[in-house]
Write a protein that holds these residues in place. Structure first.
Motif, PDB file in Angstrom:
ATOM      1  N   ARG A 156       0.832  -1.209   0.000  1.00 42.97           N
ATOM      2  CA  ARG A 156       0.000   0.000   0.000  1.00 42.97           C
ATOM      3  C   ARG A 156       0.862   1.252   0.000  1.00 42.97           C
ATOM      4  NH1 ARG A 156      -5.363  -0.059   3.040  1.00 42.97           N
ATOM      5  NH2 ARG A 156      -6.289  -1.977   2.297  1.00 42.97           N
ATOM      6  N   VAL A 165       3.809   9.485  -1.935  1.00 43.56           N
ATOM      7  CA  VAL A 165       2.639  10.325  -2.207  1.00 43.56           C
ATOM      8  C   VAL A 165       1.569   9.974  -1.185  1.00 43.56           C
ATOM      9  CG1 VAL A 165       0.892  10.924  -3.910  1.00 43.56           C
ATOM     10  CG2 VAL A 165       3.180  10.269  -4.663  1.00 43.56           C
ATOM     11  N   HIS A 166       0.968  10.988  -0.557  1.00 44.72           N
ATOM     12  CA  HIS A 166      -0.074  10.721   0.434  1.00 44.72           C
ATOM     13  C   HIS A 166      -1.436  10.659  -0.250  1.00 44.72           C
ATOM     14  CE1 HIS A 166       2.536  11.201   3.900  1.00 44.72           C
ATOM     15  NE2 HIS A 166       3.147  12.158   3.197  1.00 44.72           N
ATOM     16  N   THR A 168      -5.599   9.709   0.437  1.00 44.13           N
ATOM     17  CA  THR A 168      -6.614   9.408   1.448  1.00 44.13           C
ATOM     18  C   THR A 168      -7.140   8.004   1.164  1.00 44.13           C
ATOM     19  OG1 THR A 168      -8.460  10.191   0.159  1.00 44.13           O
ATOM     20  CG2 THR A 168      -7.282  11.843   1.443  1.00 44.13           C
ATOM     21  N   PRO A 169      -7.839   7.400   2.150  1.00 43.12           N
ATOM     22  CA  PRO A 169      -8.340   6.028   1.912  1.00 43.12           C
ATOM     23  C   PRO A 169      -9.201   5.945   0.659  1.00 43.12           C
ATOM     24  CG  PRO A 169      -8.612   6.632   4.204  1.00 43.12           C
ATOM     25  CD  PRO A 169      -8.088   7.855   3.506  1.00 43.12           C
ATOM     26  N   ILE A 170     -10.060   6.927   0.426  1.00 44.75           N
ATOM     27  CA  ILE A 170     -10.931   6.847  -0.755  1.00 44.75           C
ATOM     28  C   ILE A 170     -10.114   6.981  -2.022  1.00 44.75           C
ATOM     29  CG2 ILE A 170     -12.721   8.095  -2.028  1.00 44.75           C
ATOM     30  CD1 ILE A 170     -14.225   8.447   0.503  1.00 44.75           C
ATOM     31  N   TYR A 210     -12.849  13.319  -6.751  1.00 44.78           N
ATOM     32  CA  TYR A 210     -11.746  12.456  -6.297  1.00 44.78           C
ATOM     33  C   TYR A 210     -10.827  12.048  -7.436  1.00 44.78           C
ATOM     34  CZ  TYR A 210     -13.027  12.367  -1.474  1.00 44.78           C
ATOM     35  OH  TYR A 210     -13.241  12.751  -0.195  1.00 44.78           O
TER      36      TYR A 210
ATOM     37  N   GLU B 523     -13.612  13.907   3.697  1.00 46.24           N
ATOM     38  CA  GLU B 523     -13.338  12.526   4.053  1.00 46.24           C
ATOM     39  C   GLU B 523     -12.782  12.469   5.472  1.00 46.24           C
ATOM     40  OE1 GLU B 523     -10.572   9.104   2.049  1.00 46.24           O
ATOM     41  OE2 GLU B 523     -10.798  11.060   1.113  1.00 46.24           O
ATOM     42  N   VAL B 524     -13.154  11.439   6.191  1.00 46.35           N
ATOM     43  CA  VAL B 524     -12.582  11.305   7.536  1.00 46.35           C
ATOM     44  C   VAL B 524     -11.078  11.120   7.402  1.00 46.35           C
ATOM     45  CG1 VAL B 524     -14.599  10.449   8.727  1.00 46.35           C
ATOM     46  CG2 VAL B 524     -13.187   8.880   7.415  1.00 46.35           C
ATOM     47  N   PRO B 526      -7.416   9.944   7.250  1.00 46.80           N
ATOM     48  CA  PRO B 526      -6.943   8.591   6.931  1.00 46.80           C
ATOM     49  C   PRO B 526      -6.472   7.869   8.193  1.00 46.80           C
ATOM     50  CG  PRO B 526      -5.439  10.277   6.116  1.00 46.80           C
ATOM     51  CD  PRO B 526      -6.683  10.985   6.555  1.00 46.80           C
ATOM     52  N   GLU B 530      -3.700   3.081   6.803  1.00 45.01           N
ATOM     53  CA  GLU B 530      -3.986   3.320   5.392  1.00 45.01           C
ATOM     54  C   GLU B 530      -3.163   4.467   4.843  1.00 45.01           C
ATOM     55  OE1 GLU B 530      -7.697   1.579   3.587  1.00 45.01           O
ATOM     56  OE2 GLU B 530      -8.355   3.351   4.696  1.00 45.01           O
ATOM     57  N   VAL B 532      -0.214   6.471   3.615  1.00 46.81           N
ATOM     58  CA  VAL B 532       1.038   6.061   2.987  1.00 46.81           C
ATOM     59  C   VAL B 532       2.180   6.722   3.740  1.00 46.81           C
ATOM     60  CG1 VAL B 532       2.309   6.061   0.836  1.00 46.81           C
ATOM     61  CG2 VAL B 532      -0.180   5.901   0.824  1.00 46.81           C
TER      62      VAL B 532
END
Lengths: 240, 533
Positions: A156, A165-166, A168-170, A210, B523-524, B526, B530, B532
């Motif tokens: 991941r 690179v950061h 978000t989960p989505i 997104y 969005e909540v 991270p 999750e 990175v």
């Protein structure tokens, strides 16, 4: 000389099988020659009924299908075929109506080309779909590389030019769905369902925002993306 | 109770046709008849004198007076009363054949007879008036009913106006004009009416229309103006105003009939509303049919034109790529055929687009989205066509989402970019600048060509069909691109304009209205695993 022929025969045995279902003979002809140059064995069918018979006999690796055939609706053909075959389907559509394309994709088609199309385009699409198919069985590599970006699906980790690179989960989930469907057109509905869940299939603007974020973070020029492409009115395509 | 009963009988008597002609005789004949009746009674009573008491003789006279009152009215009854008293006195009361009266009690007889004559006469007259009134009433109700029946079959508003006017003329001796609102809400006389017949005070009409209540102004009666403005109230809304004017300049009888007139107005309103919905239904049906026809014709043409073009493009393209490679000249030829066929396909596409857009109601698939997405898609779509013209996209920061039909706006960008590429020298860049200002999204597509020839691009005709910047040109095109852009932008309630840039080159800019984009929930954060690293 005989060496040459031998080589060709060997190649043909492993050559992917393609069925072209199209009623216009001339279109069939150039689709056939261009796919043969890609190294495929091509079978032709002029009607949907013939197409289904051929598909049953030849076990194709790819089906090229014209949506407007005289003996029926291409959508029904796709539904039929999907009942017993996973072969990728490339739809040829003379229609500009996006709804038809979306419908074809939703019932199981993998990609589409709007008529008229060039040979180069056709070959590229066919290649991408065949590559998907051949890769499908074996465990795909956990590391996907496109441009300067590297995605390690196992760990991941996403890096660009070596820098992390950061996401978000989505964003990450969206990227995963796109990668899993490399070379295919994915409808907006499909993406929303897979990323946000079945309750969100009408929230198209979320998807667009997104996708924009992902492009900002991963594309060299987010306004002219090279990997995360928009199929206007239909959905998105991820290509490496 | 008993008077009611008597009244009922008398009413019955009155309602007979026979009594009507009696009471409608000229005055002198009625008086003569009254006198004749008294004389007749005298003649009948004279031979009976031998057998009857005077008291009973008087009864005969009393009956005569009553009958005269009932049949001939009050004044003849009074005459009959006096005549009866006189004749009774003269012929029967002793001393006979003189007016002398010995017995004072006959005075009572006289008074009673007079009283009977007066009371009966007045009672009768009142009842007759009532009977006449209810007759008119019945007649008018019948007329109203007939009007309703006539209105139920009409198919045009003009007929409603005609029927309403006929009703008013026949029943109330009045004239009217029907005023209906036009598409801008102005009240205008409906067509087919002779407007000069009567004057209308527009402010009163508007008051009646807006207020939904009748407006009257009796002072206007003498000047030929309508005195009563009745709103045509139907179940859905006020459909118009009926302006009523008396023909004889007497406003009172009209205003007394206000209730009936209001009924009439609502009957007319219901008829107008029915006609309106019949029209709407017909229109919708015609539209549905023509829409279906149009789209089936368009898709048939689209299919029939694109199929040979697809074959042409594909076959020529496969020639250029065939192995072993063709000679250079043959390759070039095949490439040219492919390019021309592709251009033809583009033209066909534009023509079909224009036909769709021009056919009227464009069905916009509007969605909220960032504009840059569709810009990227258009550049990608044009591909090889932009090979010699790098596109530089400049976006203002924090552009909001905009609501538009992505497929159509993509057409706009494709057409503008194609134009720019066509009219600017190779290896010059094309610019797309986007910013949000004053509630609108402003997009400008600029190039470094020679710009628009006519009026520095200010010419509105550029956006019309088959108009080109330069009349005769070696450059291909029929002048549909900008017309399509303009139709699409207008359907989005935006504006489009062309100009020449001061530093040279053309600029086509368009705007799209900004609305209230839907909220995007943040969005909540991270989760640690999750994120990175």
């Amino acid at each position: 000389m005989s060496e040459h022929i031998e080589k060709r025969e060997r190649r043909e045995q492993r050559a992917p099988v393609v069925i072209v279902v199209e009623d216009e003979k001339l279109i069939r002809r150039f689709v056939r020659t261009s796919l043969e140059e890609e190294g495929c064995r091509v079978f032709e069918a002029g009607t949907l009924a013939e197409g289904l018979i051929e598909a049953g006999l030849q076990k194709p690796n790819l089906v090229v299908l014209d949506l407007g055939l005289p003996d029926g609706n291409g959508i029904d053909f796709i539904r039929d075929l999907r009942g017993w075959s996973d072969a990728p389907i490339l739809v040829l559509s003379a229609r500009t109506n996006e709804k038809d394309k979306i419908q074809a994709l939703d019932v199981g088609a993998d990609d589409y080309l709007t008529k008229p199309f060039g040979v180069g385009e056709l070959r590229a699409r066919a290649r991408a779909l065949l590559r998907r198919q051949s890769r499908g069985g074996e465990g795909a590599s956990p590391v996907v590389v496109f441009g300067e970006v590297q995605v390690d699906l196992a760990r991941r980790v996403v890096t660009r030019s070596g820098e992390p690179v950061h996401l978000t989960p989505i964003e990450y989930r969206l990227l995963c769905v796109l990668i899993a469907n490399t070379g295919k057109v994915i409808t907006q509905r499909h993406l929303l369902r897979d990323v946000w869940g079945p309750a969100s299939v009408e929230s198209n603007h979320y998807l667009r925002v997104y996708v924009g974020h992902l492009r900002q973070k991963l594309e060299k020029d987010p306004t002219q993306p090279e990997y995360i492409l928009t199929e206007t009115g239909v959905g998105y395509r991820f290509q490496t | 109770m008993s008077s009611g009963f008597a009244g009922g009988i008398i009413m019955k008597l009155l309602s007979r046709q026979g009594n009507h002609w009696l009471s409608s005789l000229p005055d002198w004949q009625r008086f003569a008849l009254a006198l004749l009746a008294c004389a007749g009674t005298t003649l009948i009573a004279t031979p009976l004198l031998a057998y009857l008491d005077l008291a009973n003789i008087v009864m005969l006279f009393l009956l005569t007076v009553l009958l005269v009152a009932v049949s001939l009215g009050l004044a003849p009854a009074l005459l009959a009363a006096f005549a009866s008293v006189a004749m009774f006195d003269f012929f029967f009361v002793p001393p006979r054949f003189s007016f002398e009266v010995h017995n004072a009690q006959y005075l009572v007889t006289f008074v009673v007879m007079l009283a009977v004559a007066i009371i009966t006469g007045q009672l009768t007259a009142g009842l007759r008036r009532q009977a006449d009134d209810s007759d008119t009433e019945a007649q008018r109700s019948r007329a109203l009913y007939e009007m309703a029946r006539e209105l139920s079959g009409v198919l045009m508003v003009e007929q409603v106006a005609e029927i309403t006017r006929n009703f008013l003329r026949r029943v109330l001796n009045a004239d009217a004009i029907i005023l209906l609102p036009d598409s801008n809400g102005r009240l205008l006389p409906c067509s087919g009416q002779d407007v000069a017949r009567l004057q209308i005070e527009p402010r009163l009409a508007i008051m009646a229309f807006d207020g939904g209540a009748p407006v009257e102004c009796p002072q206007l009666a003498n000047s030929g103006y309508a005195v009563l403005y009745l709103p045509m109230r139907s179940p859905m809304r006020v459909r118009g105003v009926i302006a009523v004017a008396p023909i004889d300049a007497l406003a009172e009888p009209l205003l007394d009939e206000r209730e009936r007139l209001e009924t009439m107005a609502s009957l007319a309103a219901i008829a107008v509303e029915r006609i309106h919905y019949v029209d709407v239904a017909q229109h919708t049906q015609v539209q549905v049919v023509s829409e279906r026809l149009r789209s089936s014709i368009l898709s048939a043409i689209s299919h029939d034109l694109r199929t040979p073009l697809t074959a042409l493009v594909g076959l020529a393209d496969s020639l250029t790529l065939s192995k072993p490679a063709l000679s250079e000249i043959a390759q070039e030829t095949a490439g040219a055929i492919r390019d021309q066929a592709e251009r033809l396909a583009g033209l066909v596409g534009n023509l079909l687009d224009m036909a769709r857009l021009h056919a009227g109601d464009i069905n916009l698939q509007k969605e909220w989205q960032p504009i840059e997405e569709v810009i990227g898609a258009s550049i990608k779509l044009l591909g090889r066509g932009l090979a010699e013209h790098p596109v530089k996209v400049t976006l203002a920061s924090d552009l909001p989402l905009v609501e538009f039909d992505a497929v159509l706006i993509e057409r706009v960008f494709c057409n503008l970019l194609e134009n720019s590429a066509k009219y600017s020298p190779p290896n010059t860049s094309i610019g797309i600048d986007v910013q949000a200002r004053d509630g609108r999204l402003e997009v400008a597509v600029t190039d470094s060509g020679q710009g628009f020839a006519s009026q520095g691009g200010k010419d509105k005709a550029l956006f019309e069909m088959f108009v080109r910047g330069e009349a005769e040109s070696a450059r291909p095109g029929v002048g549909l691109g900008l017309a399509i852009c303009s139709a699409i932008i207008e359907a989005h309630a935006g504006t489009i304009a062309a100009s020449n840039r001061p530093q040279g080159g053309a600029c086509v800019s368009f705007t799209l209205p900004l609305g209230e984009p839907p909220l995007i929930e943040e969005e909540v954060l991270p989760l640690a695993d999750e994120r990175v690293p």
